[in-house]
Design an enzyme around this catalytic site. Structure first.
Site, mmCIF file in Angstrom:
data_model
loop_
_atom_site.group_PDB
_atom_site.id
_atom_site.type_symbol
_atom_site.label_atom_id
_atom_site.label_comp_id
_atom_site.label_asym_id
_atom_site.label_seq_id
_atom_site.Cartn_x
_atom_site.Cartn_y
_atom_site.Cartn_z
ATOM 1 N N LYS A 117 0.832 -1.218 0.000
ATOM 2 C CA LYS A 117 0.000 0.000 0.000
ATOM 3 C C LYS A 117 0.863 1.262 0.000
ATOM 4 C CE LYS A 117 -3.441 -2.209 2.995
ATOM 5 N NZ LYS A 117 -3.972 -2.167 4.374
ATOM 6 N N ARG A 120 15.881 -10.181 4.456
ATOM 7 C CA ARG A 120 16.463 -10.222 3.105
ATOM 8 C C ARG A 120 15.674 -9.242 2.254
ATOM 9 N NH1 ARG A 120 17.818 -15.427 -0.548
ATOM 10 N NH2 ARG A 120 19.558 -15.395 0.910
HETATM 11 C C1 NCD Z 1 22.600 -16.986 -2.343
HETATM 12 C C2 NCD Z 1 21.975 -15.627 -2.119
HETATM 13 O O1 NCD Z 1 20.776 -15.518 -1.931
HETATM 14 O O2 NCD Z 1 22.760 -14.704 -2.111
HETATM 15 N N1 NCD Z 1 21.908 -18.061 -1.901
HETATM 16 C C3 NCD Z 1 21.868 -18.361 -0.562
HETATM 17 O O3 NCD Z 1 21.457 -17.590 0.265
HETATM 18 N N2 NCD Z 1 22.313 -19.564 -0.188
HETATM 19 C C4 NCD Z 1 23.226 -17.155 -3.654
HETATM 20 C C5 NCD Z 1 22.479 -16.788 -4.879
HETATM 21 O O4 NCD Z 1 21.334 -16.382 -4.857
HETATM 22 O O5 NCD Z 1 23.087 -16.946 -5.945
#
Ligand code: NCD
Length: 299
Positions: free
Chosen positions: A83, A104
């Site tokens: 939103k 992340r």
């Molecule tokens: C990696 C990432 O997300 O950076 N994977 C992970 O976390 N094991 C590598 C990738 O995405 O290539």
């Protein structure tokens, strides 16, 4: 030593060797299949605004195995950010609910912003092309488990070294040790120059012109990071493959690692070779994240 207690884990820059050992030693004592009450009463928020399989699942497994609870967002579309809410305001709310945040996000610096906003520990589970510090810890754990040491080893990093955040974090961590760091990538996907300079001040660094696997103790292959390219046609130029034939050029006691997901860089014909360490590596995500969560939340 208690280095990690209540800390934000944003990058591996400046993390001392003793702190790395603390996590590695604790992880070696963890039983990834056993349930305990170490984190009883603790609630961890896993906020994944970018795709993930192993990092998200291993953090959640680690927390639950230790008796903690998990609050999970796996898609920004299911939050008020859809939103138009800012990351800042979202983090304020989560910090009022949970005891730690694992985040992340596709943008570099997002984990730092979360850490500046929240008064609880924030763990960076990948911020754009920047850093992925907990992957570095599990990679180091895996190397130490196999070789019994990290000092004296030669590492070769292959693939997308520009956008590959796992390589950035792992190399910063490795610069604490007496190691050789070699890099081979297409010229357009070289390691960031500033990072190379930083590494050169602390350890031996070489950029290779060919994919010469013969001298490395650890070959660390990475995926070309398609989602970070502005032009998909450019991405298509950079594919490569390591197969059973390529392994003939590796030392008999070397290992092949990959943070996953693999999308063609390692042929499945390599999987049964004793040097293929990537499945062990991914499984190590659970004990290492158990150790880290314990160190951060309990000490
Ligand atoms: C990696 C990432 O997300 O950076 N994977 C992970 O976390 N094991 C590598 C990738 O995405 O290539």
């Amino acid at each position: 030593m208690g280095y990690w207690k209540n800390k934000d884990i944003l990058s591996m820059r400046g993390v001392p060797r003793e702190a790395i050992d603390e996590v590695i030693d604790e992880a070696a004592r963890m039983d990834a299949r056993a349930n305990s009450r170490v984190l009883e009463g603790k609630l961890i928020a896993t906020l994944f605004f970018e795709a993930s399989t192993r990092t998200r699942l291993s953090f959640q497994t680690a927390c639950r195995r230790l008796g903690g609870k998990v609050l999970s967002v796996s898609d920004s579309k299911s939050t008020s950010m859809e939103k138009g809410e800012t990351l800042h305001d979202t983090i304020k709310l989560v910090a009022a609910c949970a005891d730690a945040i694992v985040i992340r996000h596709p943008k570099e610096g997002s984990a730092r912003l979360a850490a500046e906003t929240a008064d609880i520990p924030v763990i960076n589970a990948g911020d754009g092309a920047n850093q992925h510090p907990t992957q570095a810890l599990l990679d180091l754990f895996t190397v130490k488990q196999r070789f019994g040491k990290i000092d004296g080893l030669s590492f070769l990093f292959i693939g997308d070294l520009k956008y590959g955040r796992t390589v950035h974090s792992l190399c910063q961590a490795l610069s604490n040790y007496d190691v050789e760091l070699c890099f081979y990538s297409p010229p357009a996907l070289r390691m960031p120059i500033a990072l190379l300079g930083e590494l050169r001040e602390k350890t031996r660094v070489r950029e290779l012109d060919t994919m010469d696997l013969s001298a490395a103790d650890v070959v660390y292959a990475t995926r070309i990071q398609r989602e970070r390219f502005a032009d998909p046609a450019e991405y298509a130029k950079y594919s490569y493959e390591i197969n059973a034939e390529s392994l003939k050029r590796m030392k008999p006691d070397a290992v092949l690692m990959h943070p996953f997901p693999r999308v063609g860089e390692i042929n499945t014909d390599v999987d049964k070779d004793a040097r293929a360490l990537y499945f062990v590596q991914e499984a190590n995500g659970v004990p290492v994240r158990m150790a880290l969560l314990k160190q951060i939340l309990i000490g």
